[in-house]
Design a protein around this motif. Structure first.
Motif, mmCIF file in Angstrom:
data_model
loop_
_atom_site.group_PDB
_atom_site.id
_atom_site.type_symbol
_atom_site.label_atom_id
_atom_site.label_comp_id
_atom_site.label_asym_id
_atom_site.label_seq_id
_atom_site.Cartn_x
_atom_site.Cartn_y
_atom_site.Cartn_z
ATOM 1 N N ARG A 50 0.818 -1.215 0.000
ATOM 2 C CA ARG A 50 0.000 0.000 0.000
ATOM 3 C C ARG A 50 0.858 1.275 0.000
ATOM 4 N NH1 ARG A 50 -2.526 -2.847 4.176
ATOM 5 N NH2 ARG A 50 -1.881 -1.310 5.742
ATOM 6 N N GLY A 51 2.169 1.136 -0.020
ATOM 7 C CA GLY A 51 3.036 2.302 -0.042
ATOM 8 C C GLY A 51 3.546 2.723 1.312
ATOM 9 N N VAL A 52 3.340 1.901 2.331
ATOM 10 C CA VAL A 52 3.876 2.195 3.652
ATOM 11 C C VAL A 52 5.377 1.893 3.657
ATOM 12 C CG1 VAL A 52 3.753 1.594 6.103
ATOM 13 C CG2 VAL A 52 1.658 1.648 4.723
ATOM 14 N N ASP A 53 6.148 2.755 4.302
ATOM 15 C CA ASP A 53 7.589 2.557 4.426
ATOM 16 C C ASP A 53 7.826 1.564 5.571
ATOM 17 O OD1 ASP A 53 10.321 2.726 4.414
ATOM 18 O OD2 ASP A 53 10.425 4.744 5.255
ATOM 19 N N VAL A 54 8.113 0.303 5.231
ATOM 20 C CA VAL A 54 8.284 -0.764 6.201
ATOM 21 C C VAL A 54 9.772 -1.062 6.357
ATOM 22 C CG1 VAL A 54 7.761 -3.167 6.784
ATOM 23 C CG2 VAL A 54 6.044 -1.760 5.613
ATOM 24 N N ARG A 55 10.272 -0.950 7.581
ATOM 25 C CA ARG A 55 11.690 -1.216 7.853
ATOM 26 C C ARG A 55 11.811 -1.972 9.173
ATOM 27 N NH1 ARG A 55 15.187 3.093 5.034
ATOM 28 N NH2 ARG A 55 13.654 4.319 3.882
ATOM 29 N N GLY A 56 12.776 -2.877 9.215
ATOM 30 C CA GLY A 56 12.976 -3.648 10.428
ATOM 31 C C GLY A 56 14.435 -3.837 10.771
ATOM 32 N N LEU A 57 14.718 -3.826 12.058
ATOM 33 C CA LEU A 57 16.025 -4.192 12.601
ATOM 34 C C LEU A 57 15.807 -5.438 13.449
ATOM 35 C CD1 LEU A 57 17.314 -0.689 13.699
ATOM 36 C CD2 LEU A 57 18.546 -2.207 12.144
#
Length: 531
Positions: free
Chosen positions: A86-93
């Motif tokens: 959907r265009g969400v900026d998804v980032r994970g550490l």
């Protein structure tokens, strides 16, 4: 409160000039989410409402992409990947993890990384830790640039993985992790996460950025991991983050202090050149103010260094009670896994008992109504119904010096109207958030109505500990008598630390000190026995 610094660390007391984190923020609203079912439900509700340009950033110790967040889904991967589409900026550490044959989660974390990356998210497997250390923070951060009032963060003890989706009945998660056989096929799991709104969300944003932007390679000191990641085309260099957003608007009565642990490490963290031990310092400051009641729930009460803090408080004030809720047995079987933990816990409990005696030190474990032990994974502390914390950190030297941890300390500006108004007699007065958190947890453990209609058994510290002791003793006697008759109300039983022979202690103590509960402090602080 006239002067919050009586309870909260000042910027100087944090002891880390390398970070821009403020001492604390006001105008926040924090809601405890007790158990994974409650947390996962709120997480799904929030993430499914995100759209293009919003931000979904997270850190995790273990992540299982197939973990269902509701009985029929979505899974962690489905929820986060749909957001990315959907265009969400998804980032994970996500911590890179030790090998699975040591009961860790290397392959699960790799799978989470791979599946979210395939759908447009960005996940870094992070090994920027000390030897035998881990990244143990559990945060989900939501930022909405077009509507900052929707900004929210979740921080505490609950990972995005198997076994965490349990509720107050404690039947366990249908997707379990392997644990000691005493916990059964679906281990009951007790845990707490905090939902945070207000300016404190921006503080967690900064904390995430510090780790994401760390210039040291995420596969630091691990050439085998580097080769594997290159082969699998995993992300080795974090992509730049978008510009930092202004803090969300004030929305509540809570002062919030973000406390952390980072070890001293080479190469140094830019944001913590000598490490950070604000968790140890924050707890120490609050505990030293305790006069009537310290309430703890903790997965690991191990270290004599940490227990000494509570022992000193018990010695200094003869009216102080210490209540501790811990797991009955470790999560893994086997002498090498369990015995060193028994050594550390026995040392810690004995130290407190010598200071306060059985009359003032009350240690319990928990079982469900079927008699199966409940694994207490929560990391909660309430001091005199004034100061409270919910975090990823355990009460041991590892969490206070060695691994990366994050805890949320809350000081409510709202005075609680229930008697006793000022149980400690210091003039600080009980606060609604801290007291409500303690009572909510106690109601479950004692089988009291969740509507608070029998809270008269709990509010006053003296009556609270008397109720705990009485119900734990009654349940223990019922078990001893062969479970005849109706089961007494309550789920707590007196915790009895394991008795170990001198020969067992001989080999287990160095394992405990060096591997299970290592020290991440600079040498000068170790020598001074300070944090």
């Amino acid at each position: 409160m006239d002067d919050p610094s009586h309870w909260l660390l000042t910027a100087q007391e944090r002891g880390n000039p390398g970070t821009p984190l403020p001492a604390w923020t006001d105008g926040n609203r924090v809601v405890p989410l007790v158990h994974g079912v409650a947390y996962f439900e709120r997480l799904v509700e929030v993430v499914e409402g995100l759209g293009e340009g919003d931000r979904l950033w997270f850190t995790d110790w273990r992540g299982d992409p197939d973990q269902r967040l509701r009985p029929d889904g979505p899974t962690v991967n489905e929820l986060f990947s749909a957001a990315a589409h959907r265009g969400v900026d998804v980032r994970g550490l996500v911590w890179r993890s030790h090998t699975d044959w040591l009961a860790y989660s290397k392959e699960q974390n790799r799978a989470l990384d791979r599946e979210i990356e395939e759908d447009g998210g960005r996940v870094v497997l992070d090994q920027r830790v000390r030897r035998v250390g881990s990244h143990h923070q559990k945060i989900v951060l939501i930022r909405c640039p077009t509507d900052p009032s929707r900004d929210v963060a979740f921080a505490g003890g609950i990972d995005l993985c198997h076994s965490r989706r349990d509720d107050a009945d404690h039947g366990g998660d249908p997707q379990p992790v392997d644990m000691a056989s005493a916990y059964g096929p679906t281990p009951p799991w007790h845990d707490v996460q905090a939902e945070i709104r207000g300016p404190a969300v921006a503080v967690l944003d900064t904390a995430f950025r510090e780790r994401w932007d760390d210039p040291t390679s995420p596969v630091r000191g691990n050439p085998i991991a580097y080769v594997i990641d290159r082969f699998r085309r995993a992300r080795l260099d974090p992509s730049p983050l978008p510009a930092e957003l202004p803090p969300p608007p004030p929305c509540g009565p809570h002062l919030v202090q973000t406390l952390r642990t980072y070890p001293k490490i080479l190469p140094r963290y830019d944001f913590a050149p000598e490490g950070e031990r604000s968790i140890a310092r924050g707890y120490s400051k609050a505990v030293k103010r305790a006069r009537r009641l310290i309430y703890l729930e903790d997965q690991y009460l191990w270290s004599s260094e940490v227990a000494q803090l509570f022992a000193d408080a018990l010695t200094d004030d003869p009216d102080l009670h210490l209540v501790v809720v811990v797991p009955r047995i470790p999560d893994q079987e086997g002498a090498f896994n369990a015995t060193p933990q028994y050594v550390g816990r026995r040392q810690a409990i004995d130290l407190c008992l010598r200071a306060g005696g059985e009359e003032r030190v009350h240690v319990f474990d928990v079982e469900n109504h079927a008699g199966t032990p409940v694994y207490v994974h929560a990391k909660v502390c309430v001091v005199d119904d004034v100061w409270a914390s919910i975090g990823s950190d355990n009460f041991n030297r590892r969490s206070w010096t060695h691994d990366s941890e994050l805890s949320t300390a809350v000081l409510d500006t709202t005075r609680d109207p229930r008697e006793p108004l000022d149980p400690a007699g210091t003039g600080d007065c009980a606060r609604t958030f801290a007291r409500d958190l303690r009572l909510e947890l106690a109601r479950e453990h004692l089988d009291l109505p969740q509507d608070g209609s029998e809270d008269d058994l709990l509010v006053d510290p003296e009556r609270f500990v008397a109720t705990l002791d009485a119900r734990a003793a009654a349940l223990d006697e019922w078990h001893a008598n062969g479970r005849r008759g109706a089961r007494p109300p309550g789920r707590i039983r007196p915790h009895r630390p394991e008795t170990l022979s001198w020969l067992t202690r001989l080999w287990a103590t160095p394992v405990y000190r060096l591997l299970v509960d290592p020290d991440g402090r600079p040498v000068r602080l170790r020598l001074r026995k300070a944090f």
